[in-house]
Design a protein around this motif. Sequence first.
Motif, mmCIF file in Angstrom:
data_model
loop_
_atom_site.group_PDB
_atom_site.id
_atom_site.type_symbol
_atom_site.label_atom_id
_atom_site.label_comp_id
_atom_site.label_asym_id
_atom_site.label_seq_id
_atom_site.Cartn_x
_atom_site.Cartn_y
_atom_site.Cartn_z
ATOM 1 N N ALA A 5 0.832 -1.210 0.000
ATOM 2 C CA ALA A 5 0.000 0.000 0.000
ATOM 3 C C ALA A 5 0.861 1.252 0.000
ATOM 4 C CB ALA A 5 -0.927 -0.011 1.212
ATOM 5 N N ASP A 8 2.422 1.596 -3.480
ATOM 6 C CA ASP A 8 1.439 1.991 -4.498
ATOM 7 C C ASP A 8 1.104 3.479 -4.431
ATOM 8 O OD1 ASP A 8 1.270 -0.535 -5.507
ATOM 9 O OD2 ASP A 8 -0.607 -1.062 -4.498
ATOM 10 N N ASN A 9 1.265 4.093 -3.269
ATOM 11 C CA ASN A 9 0.735 5.452 -3.070
ATOM 12 C C ASN A 9 1.765 6.502 -2.683
ATOM 13 O OD1 ASN A 9 -2.345 5.005 -3.260
ATOM 14 N ND2 ASN A 9 -1.689 3.388 -1.866
ATOM 15 N N LYS A 12 2.331 9.676 -4.744
ATOM 16 C CA LYS A 12 1.215 10.633 -4.796
ATOM 17 C C LYS A 12 1.013 11.355 -3.470
ATOM 18 C CE LYS A 12 -1.147 7.083 -6.113
ATOM 19 N NZ LYS A 12 -2.256 6.164 -6.467
ATOM 20 N N SER A 13 1.872 11.056 -2.507
ATOM 21 C CA SER A 13 1.691 11.631 -1.168
ATOM 22 C C SER A 13 2.294 13.030 -1.085
ATOM 23 C CB SER A 13 2.351 10.723 -0.133
ATOM 24 O OG SER A 13 3.755 10.718 -0.306
ATOM 25 N N LYS A 20 9.819 11.129 0.909
ATOM 26 C CA LYS A 20 9.224 10.055 0.111
ATOM 27 C C LYS A 20 10.236 8.943 -0.157
ATOM 28 C CE LYS A 20 5.930 13.067 -2.325
ATOM 29 N NZ LYS A 20 5.475 13.553 -3.649
ATOM 30 N N THR A 60 1.315 -5.769 -5.261
ATOM 31 C CA THR A 60 0.405 -4.621 -5.245
ATOM 32 C C THR A 60 -0.578 -4.808 -4.099
ATOM 33 O OG1 THR A 60 -1.154 -5.678 -6.758
ATOM 34 C CG2 THR A 60 0.577 -4.287 -7.742
#
Length: 349
Positions: A5, A8-9, A12-13, A20, A60
């Motif tokens: 998780a 995957d994200n 975009k954080s 990051k 994923t």
Amino acid sequence: MGCNAVLDNIDKSIGSQQEKDRVKAEALAVRAMYYFRLVNLYGEPYNHNPQSLSIPLKLTSDISAVPMVQATVAQVYDRMVSDLKEATSLMDPLPIARRDYHINQPAIHILLSRVYLFMEKWEESKAEADKVFDQGGMIMDMTGLTTGTWLNYNNPEVEWLFGGNTQPNQSTYIPAASFRATFDANDIRLKVGITVLSQTFVPLVTKLPTGSDLAQTIRTSEAVLNRAEANVQLGNLAAALKDLNNLRRNRIVGYTDVNIGDKAGLLQAVRDERRKEFCYEGFRWFDLRRYGMTGISHRYQQDAGGSVLQYKLAPNDPMYTLPFPNSLLLRNPALKQNPSGRMGDRIGQ
């Protein structure tokens, strides 16, 4: 799923690129560690049969009802190497943080050194261990300890502290006399790791923290022993002996360096030291598998005065690879049961 998780994200954080990169590196490294444990429980040893089926690779965080087929042992190891190398490339340029309960650069290099060791890629394992000390890793002089555990952040060797106790019932766990006899009488790891109760003369494990304290570590002594073993296999016996003597000197009061000139003898000494250093921390089973899955037997007695049972594994026993639980086979019909799952119960005799 948690690691997937994050991966995957994370892009975009919100946050700086450095933040990051650090979080992404942590997720990659921890996912690799989870897969290392899974593949060494449910897959055959890499050095025995790398093309055998092991576990599915789930990369994923999405949820799918489609049955997942198994990857080979080699494919899982390749993914671990890929994840750990990417983690080091992201993390190494950043400042090294220690004692904050986050996996850091030296710990990731130790993990990668461990994976290469199991793959018998000796040069690569040694190189990763070297990086640990390039990044400030150190060995603690334990010879002044008199009590307590050393598996915490008070120990400068500990690069990462995490996870629950590997031996939750240590207060009733009795180490074998034959194993205790392998320790030097002045070995601090024996004195503060295994306590003999005076009223019963029963030796009990006291090495690990108790209660809710975090109890698992990745620490620099593993880098020393990984490097020593790799150097033995590469024929660099002097370098391996130097590491072995250095570790023992920091563990045994009044230690005198030994000189072991033959490869087989030195390899066995390094492996024996590994067993003593990491006893009760979840290393031994995986090591026995990669050492060649020799025949082993254990005596087991449930209660004092009760019958003694003898449990045995034959050389290359299929039980060296665990069976999948039936609940997993029902959930995932694409999963093929390991041979150990089709064997009868092992009844001690």
